[in-house]
Design an enzyme around this catalytic site. Structure first.
Site, PDB file in Angstrom:
ATOM      1  N   ASP A   1       4.121  -0.532   8.847  1.00  0.00           N
ATOM      2  CA  ASP A   1       5.189  -1.132   8.040  1.00  0.00           C
ATOM      3  C   ASP A   1       5.746  -2.340   8.787  1.00  0.00           C
ATOM      4  OD1 ASP A   1       7.114   0.593   5.699  1.00  0.00           O
ATOM      5  OD2 ASP A   1       7.707  -1.388   6.387  1.00  0.00           O
TER       6      ASP A   1
ATOM      7  N   THR B   1      11.585  -4.030   3.939  1.00  0.00           N
ATOM      8  CA  THR B   1      12.392  -3.199   3.032  1.00  0.00           C
ATOM      9  C   THR B   1      12.343  -1.723   3.443  1.00  0.00           C
ATOM     10  OG1 THR B   1      10.564  -2.937   1.443  1.00  0.00           O
ATOM     11  CG2 THR B   1      12.106  -4.742   1.038  1.00  0.00           C
ATOM     12  N   GLY B   2      11.372  -1.349   4.255  1.00  0.00           N
ATOM     13  CA  GLY B   2      11.306   0.024   4.780  1.00  0.00           C
ATOM     14  C   GLY B   2      12.249   0.182   5.971  1.00  0.00           C
TER      15      GLY B   2
ATOM     16  N   TYR C   1       5.869  -9.913  -8.662  1.00  0.00           N
ATOM     17  CA  TYR C   1       5.485  -8.516  -8.406  1.00  0.00           C
ATOM     18  C   TYR C   1       4.362  -8.101  -9.356  1.00  0.00           C
ATOM     19  CZ  TYR C   1       6.090  -3.441  -7.724  1.00  0.00           C
ATOM     20  OH  TYR C   1       5.903  -2.106  -7.441  1.00  0.00           O
TER      21      TYR C   1
ATOM     22  N   THR D   1      10.394   5.858 -10.160  1.00  0.00           N
ATOM     23  CA  THR D   1      10.484   7.071  -9.342  1.00  0.00           C
ATOM     24  C   THR D   1      11.795   7.046  -8.567  1.00  0.00           C
ATOM     25  OG1 THR D   1       8.091   7.041  -9.147  1.00  0.00           O
ATOM     26  CG2 THR D   1       9.253   8.420  -7.589  1.00  0.00           C
TER      27      THR D   1
END
Ligand code: UDP
Length: 313
Positions: free
Chosen positions: A31, A35-36, A145, A175
């Site tokens: 990663d 954004t993580g 995106y 989700t």
């Protein structure tokens, strides 16, 4: 198996790492943390079958040793994030997917692409079946995106057809669950954060647009089944229980006892009017369907956000 999860410190990536470790696999999470967050994988730090590599997959990916599968989940995934990071979003979907597929080819591994219901754009067909080609505005703000993911699907199929890479494509519908970033701008963290602060919920437009929300554990289960299957063409994974955003706001206010009601704000450009997965294919070939209903999943999610806010206070 020894499995690489790109975007492994993200919301879904980290849940996948948990599931893969629980199934007995060795997991490498990669990663770039734009954004993580390492908070999502901190509980795995002492697990000897887990490794974290801080790397941006838009650059060449070097990995030592054998590998059995790559799950390519790296990408900003919230409209706010990809509007702020349009070029990174295009790069990770294109260059990042190319690098990850190149690694799959070099190592002879299975490859699973995290695609999205956004490939259907603002759909003219309802509910969306995998055979629908979509209605995407390539030059609109969301296009970065949608088109990156459409390109990623095309690249994945090209590696499958030209190089014989054993590929899977999952089209993920909305989700939610623990580990969503409170500030990621999506409707679930926005509404829950606002409700817990007893503020009015910001409903965009008139709130007539629909979404269908899937709980993270259900989604991860569908993805794991797809990985183990032999299906090379895209499969929708999501919860078909559809509701309007206005009704969703009422559910959140009810669950949290928020007295502040709702507040209307402008609808973002190209916001899809309706979205519901047709999961006939997933049911048939994976024997999968979601098990967690909205109220159960949202109750757990609200609890998680409540703890997050308590830690911050
Ligand atoms: N939305 C909203 N209020 C918010 C955030 C989002 O009404 O504070 C709406 C948004 O316009 C969209 C839906 O909720 O119609 C889902 O938005 P999200 O950003 O979660 O994901 P999307 O499905 O659009 O990718």
């Amino acid at each position: 198996m020894r499995i690489l999860v790109t975007g492994g410190a993200g919301f879904l990536g980290s849940h996948l790492c948990d599931r893969l470790l629980a199934e007995g696999h060795d997991v490498i999470a990669m990663d770039n943390l734009i954004t993580g967050s390492t908070d999502n994988i901190a509980h795995l730090a002492s697990n000897r079958r887990f490794q974290f590599i801080h790397h941006d997959v838009t650059n060449y990916i070097y990995l030592k040793g054998p590998l059995d599968a790559i799950l390519h989940f790296a990408s900003p995934a919230s409209p706010i994030d990809y509007l702020e990071l349009p070029i990174q979003t295009l790069k990770v979907g294109s260059l990042g997917t190319h690098n990850a597929l190149g690694l799959a080819l070099a190592k002879g591994t299975r490859f699973l692409l995290a695609s999205t219901s956004e490939v259907y754009g603002d759909p003219m067909v309802h509910p969306q079946q995998e055979t629908y080609w979509g209605n995407v505005n390539p030059i609109g703000p969301r296009g970065v995106y949608d088109e990156a993911k459409r390109f990623a699907e095309a690249m994945t199929m090209a590696y499958h057809r030209s190089h014989g890479v054993d590929t899977r494509i999952v089209r993920i519908f909305n989700t939610y669950g623990p580990r969503m970033r409170l500030s990621d701008g999506r409707v679930v963290p926005n509404f829950v954060g606002q409700a817990l602060r007893q503020e009015p919920l910001t409903v965009y437009g008139e709130g007539k647009q629909t979404r269908s929300f899937c709980y993270a554990s259900d989604l991860v289960d569908g993805i794991y089944r797809l990985l183990l299957s032999d299906e090379n063409e895209p499969v929708n994974i999501g919860n078909p229980a559809e509701l309007t955003i206005h009704d969703f706001a009422q559910v959140i206010n009810e669950l949290t006892g928020n007295p502040a009601g709702i507040r209307f704000e402008p609808l973002p450009v190209d916001d899809p009017k309706q979205r519901q997965p047709d999961i006939t294919k997933a049911r048939r070939i994976l024997g999968w369907e979601p098990k967690v209903d909205l109220r159960t999943g949202m109750t757990q999610t609200v609890e998680w956000f409540r703890n997050q806010l308590a830690v911050k206070d």
